[in-house]
Structure formats: structure tokens, C-alpha cells
Design a protein around this motif. Structure first.
Motif, PDB file in Angstrom:
ATOM      1  N   UNK A   1       0.830  -1.210   0.000  1.00  0.00           N
ATOM      2  CA  UNK A   1       0.000   0.000   0.000  1.00  0.00           C
ATOM      3  C   UNK A   1       0.865   1.260   0.000  1.00  0.00           C
ATOM      4  N   UNK A   2       1.921   1.256   0.789  1.00  0.00           N
ATOM      5  CA  UNK A   2       2.817   2.412   0.834  1.00  0.00           C
ATOM      6  C   UNK A   2       3.530   2.609  -0.499  1.00  0.00           C
ATOM      7  N   UNK A   3       4.009   1.532  -1.085  1.00  0.00           N
ATOM      8  CA  UNK A   3       4.687   1.637  -2.377  1.00  0.00           C
ATOM      9  C   UNK A   3       3.731   2.080  -3.483  1.00  0.00           C
ATOM     10  N   UNK A   4       2.493   1.607  -3.440  1.00  0.00           N
ATOM     11  CA  UNK A   4       1.507   2.030  -4.432  1.00  0.00           C
ATOM     12  C   UNK A   4       1.210   3.524  -4.296  1.00  0.00           C
ATOM     13  N   UNK A   5       1.105   4.015  -3.069  1.00  0.00           N
ATOM     14  CA  UNK A   5       0.853   5.441  -2.856  1.00  0.00           C
ATOM     15  C   UNK A   5       2.003   6.283  -3.394  1.00  0.00           C
ATOM     16  N   UNK A   6       3.217   5.858  -3.137  1.00  0.00           N
ATOM     17  CA  UNK A   6       4.384   6.594  -3.640  1.00  0.00           C
ATOM     18  C   UNK A   6       4.415   6.550  -5.160  1.00  0.00           C
ATOM     19  N   UNK A   7       4.081   5.399  -5.732  1.00  0.00           N
ATOM     20  CA  UNK A   7       4.079   5.261  -7.184  1.00  0.00           C
ATOM     21  C   UNK A   7       3.061   6.208  -7.822  1.00  0.00           C
ATOM     22  N   UNK A   8       1.874   6.323  -7.233  1.00  0.00           N
ATOM     23  CA  UNK A   8       0.846   7.229  -7.761  1.00  0.00           C
ATOM     24  C   UNK A   8       1.328   8.676  -7.708  1.00  0.00           C
ATOM     25  N   UNK A   9       1.972   9.066  -6.618  1.00  0.00           N
ATOM     26  CA  UNK A   9       2.474  10.439  -6.487  1.00  0.00           C
ATOM     27  C   UNK A   9       3.544  10.718  -7.531  1.00  0.00           C
ATOM     28  N   UNK A  10       4.467   9.785  -7.732  1.00  0.00           N
ATOM     29  CA  UNK A  10       5.536   9.968  -8.726  1.00  0.00           C
ATOM     30  C   UNK A  10       4.941  10.027 -10.125  1.00  0.00           C
ATOM     31  N   UNK A  11       3.981   9.160 -10.427  1.00  0.00           N
ATOM     32  CA  UNK A  11       3.349   9.158 -11.735  1.00  0.00           C
ATOM     33  C   UNK A  11       2.619  10.474 -12.000  1.00  0.00           C
ATOM     34  N   UNK A  12       1.857  10.951 -11.032  1.00  0.00           N
ATOM     35  CA  UNK A  12       1.140  12.220 -11.192  1.00  0.00           C
ATOM     36  C   UNK A  12       2.119  13.367 -11.367  1.00  0.00           C
ATOM     37  N   UNK A  13       3.200  13.366 -10.627  1.00  0.00           N
ATOM     38  CA  UNK A  13       4.195  14.428 -10.744  1.00  0.00           C
ATOM     39  C   UNK A  13       4.836  14.422 -12.128  1.00  0.00           C
TER      40      UNK A  13
END
Length: 56
Positions: free
Chosen positions: A37-49
Motif C-alpha cells: 500500500x505504501x509503495x503504491x501510494x508513492x508510485x501514484x504520487x511519482x506518476x502524477x508528478x
């Protein structure tokens, strides 16, 4: 030595309700297994950025 290998704490600490460090310690103690869950959240933030910065 066996207790340290299992990850048990040698000293119990007191947790305060509004302490940010204590909140992190409680969160880490409650986690089991791999933090998907933590890695998925970070991945979404990086992708959006990357998508936002790629437009400009």
C-alpha cells in the motif's frame, strides 16, 4: 540473542498520543509483510508528478 532475531523489542517504550515519532513507531509495529500500500501510494504520487511536469 534469539529475541533479537525475531525482532522483539528489548525495552518497552511509552507512546504519547500526539507525538509524531510515536505514531511512526506504532505504525511500524502494526505492519506485517511487504508494504504494498505504501509503495503504491508513492508510485501514484511519482506518476502524477511526472505527468504534470511532462505537460510543461
Amino acid at each position: 540473542m534469539a529475541e533479537q532475531e525475531r525482532g522483539e523489542r528489548l525495552v518497552e517504550t511509552e507512546h504519547h498520543p500526539n507525538c509524531p515519532g510515536c505514531k511512526v513507531e506504532r505504525y511500524k509495529a502494526s505492519q506485517r509483510g511487504f508494504p504494498f500500500r505504501d509503495l503504491f501510494s508513492i508510485w501514484i504520487i511519482v506518476l502524477a508528478n511526472d505527468l504534470i511536469l511532462g505537460v510543461y
